[in-house]
Design an enzyme around this catalytic site. Structure first.
Site, PDB file in Angstrom:
ATOM      1  CG  ASN A  13      24.474  40.115 -83.959  1.00 52.35           C
ATOM      2  OD1 ASN A  13      23.294  40.301 -84.205  1.00 52.35           O
ATOM      3  ND2 ASN A  13      25.280  39.571 -84.842  1.00 52.35           N
ATOM      4  CD  GLN A  46      22.960  40.377 -90.309  1.00 52.04           C
ATOM      5  OE1 GLN A  46      22.599  41.051 -89.352  1.00 52.04           O
ATOM      6  NE2 GLN A  46      22.107  39.670 -91.023  1.00 52.04           N
ATOM      7  CG  ASN A  70      23.564  37.173 -93.902  1.00 54.10           C
ATOM      8  OD1 ASN A  70      23.446  37.882 -92.910  1.00 54.10           O
ATOM      9  ND2 ASN A  70      22.701  36.226 -94.200  1.00 54.10           N
ATOM     10  CB  CYS A  79      19.769  42.872 -88.830  1.00 54.38           C
ATOM     11  SG  CYS A  79      20.955  42.592 -87.509  1.00 54.38           S
ATOM     12  N   GLY A  80      17.526  43.001 -86.107  1.00 57.01           N
ATOM     13  CA  GLY A  80      17.147  43.786 -84.947  1.00 57.01           C
ATOM     14  C   GLY A  80      18.317  44.428 -84.238  1.00 57.01           C
ATOM     15  CG  ASN A  81      21.195  42.282 -81.851  1.00 61.71           C
ATOM     16  OD1 ASN A  81      20.532  42.729 -80.933  1.00 61.71           O
ATOM     17  ND2 ASN A  81      21.602  41.024 -81.869  1.00 61.71           N
ATOM     18  CG  ASN A 165      14.750  38.311 -90.153  1.00 65.87           C
ATOM     19  OD1 ASN A 165      13.814  38.408 -89.372  1.00 65.87           O
ATOM     20  ND2 ASN A 165      16.003  38.377 -89.749  1.00 65.87           N
ATOM     21  CG  HIS A 167      13.395  34.310 -87.039  1.00 64.01           C
ATOM     22  ND1 HIS A 167      14.666  34.267 -86.496  1.00 64.01           N
ATOM     23  CD2 HIS A 167      13.239  35.550 -87.542  1.00 64.01           C
ATOM     24  CE1 HIS A 167      15.245  35.445 -86.650  1.00 64.01           C
ATOM     25  NE2 HIS A 167      14.402  36.237 -87.285  1.00 64.01           N
ATOM     26  CG  ASN A 198      17.805  33.930 -89.440  1.00 64.48           C
ATOM     27  OD1 ASN A 198      18.969  33.925 -89.780  1.00 64.48           O
ATOM     28  ND2 ASN A 198      16.930  34.795 -89.930  1.00 64.48           N
ATOM     29  CD  GLU A 216      22.066  36.046 -86.746  1.00 65.74           C
ATOM     30  OE1 GLU A 216      21.804  36.753 -87.741  1.00 65.74           O
ATOM     31  OE2 GLU A 216      22.595  36.492 -85.724  1.00 65.74           O
ATOM     32  CB  CYS A 225      19.817  36.598 -83.341  1.00 72.04           C
ATOM     33  SG  CYS A 225      18.775  36.776 -84.810  1.00 72.04           S
ATOM     34  N   GLY A 226      18.654  39.861 -82.564  1.00 67.43           N
ATOM     35  CA  GLY A 226      17.498  40.628 -82.133  1.00 67.43           C
ATOM     36  C   GLY A 226      16.188  40.114 -82.701  1.00 67.43           C
ATOM     37  N   GLY A 228      15.700  37.192 -83.866  1.00 66.38           N
ATOM     38  CA  GLY A 228      15.529  35.846 -83.331  1.00 66.38           C
ATOM     39  C   GLY A 228      14.948  35.864 -81.929  1.00 66.38           C
TER      40      GLY A 228
END
Length: 282
Positions: A13, A46, A70, A79-81, A165, A167, A198, A216, A225-226, A228
């Protein structure tokens, strides 16, 4: 105008990270789209922008502020990642000696802890199942929802929650045979999700392991997706089909998710790596 950047990724990602602590970041959506183009620009899932902490951030104990965009130029919440990559960037550049590092987003304050090797652990905050948190138009909160989708996708059942965010998590029996793009696009743009959503497709392998693909908002399906992964693990733990910790196998690799339930925060651990650094002229 020239922009210096670092290209990074978390399990594939990928992100374009810009240090904007000394220069205000004010690119219009069209120029962000140009940078996101994988043939004519830098290319990314991103864009991450590091800023100095704002007054409200400092009050919350945040060392930095960061923003997420985005590929279509729209700013998003979380955004986790990307958060893991941000922590690695801050450490590699010597911007802070703290561990953990605290950063603020538009709606959350995150704690980022550097682990051995290239791994980073993120305190993602608590999950929120209230429909208004996503936002999601639903009469009341419930474990699973159903919606009729267009594009020949029929009726779909899903769990809905916010990790900062939005989900929606769909349980499936075979990830390879699931129409991830078609269903993900239809559910992700459903009118009952005013800000989009997402969409994660989860296959439970055992009580501590799942397979996951995520479509996403904006970039479409990504290798990882972290947030996610957190949403999928949390939905399974809440439903009683999973137990913490949960190993989440994504296309790009594996993340570890821990959640004790209730109002406890979700912790995500995984790698963050630098691909290259460069300068782009707009």
């Amino acid at each position: 105008m020239e922009i210096r950047f670092t290209k990074m990724h978390g399990l594939g990602n990928d992100f374009m990270l810009v240090d904007s602590r000394e220069r205000e970041f004010d690119l219009p959506a069209g120029e962000i789209e140009q940078l996101a183009d994988r043939r004519r620009g830098v290319g990314f899932d991103q864009l991450l922008v590091l800023e100095t902490s704002r007054d409200a951030d400092a009050d919350a104990g945040a060392d930095f502020h960061y923003r997420i965009f985005n590929p279509d130029g729209l700013e998003v919440e979380h955004c986790g990642n990307g958060a893991r990559c941000l922590a690695r960037f801050i450490a590699d550049k010597g911007l802070s000696r703290r561990n953990p590092i605290t950063v603020a987003t538009v709606n959350r304050t995150l704690e980022l802890r550097l682990l051995a090797g290239c791994d980073v652990s993120v305190n993602m905050g608590r999950p929120d199942f209230e429909p208004a948190a996503l936002p999601f138009r639903a009469a009341r909160r419930q474990p699973l929802y159903e919606r009729q989708l267009a594009a020949g996708c029929g009726m779909v059942r899903f769990a809905a929650l916010s990790m900062g965010n939005p989900h929606a998590v769909v349980a499936v029996e075979d990830l390879a045979k699931t129409a991830v793009k078609r269903i993900g696009k239809a559910l992700g743009s459903h009118a009952d999700f005013p800000a989009g959503v997402n969409v994660g497709f989860m296959r439970v392998e055992n009580r501590h392991r799942i397979g996951l693909r995520v479509y996403e908002r904006g970039p479409g399906e990504t290798p990882a997706c972290g947030s996610g992964a957190c949403a999928a693990a949390v939905s399974g733990i809440a439903a009683g089909t999973l137990e913490s910790p949960v190993a989440v196998a994504l296309t790009g690799g594996e993340l570890a998710i821990e959640w004790r339930g209730g109002d406890a925060p979700v912790h995500m651990s995984g790698p963050a790596q630098v691909a290259y650094e460069g300068t782009v002229k707009l």
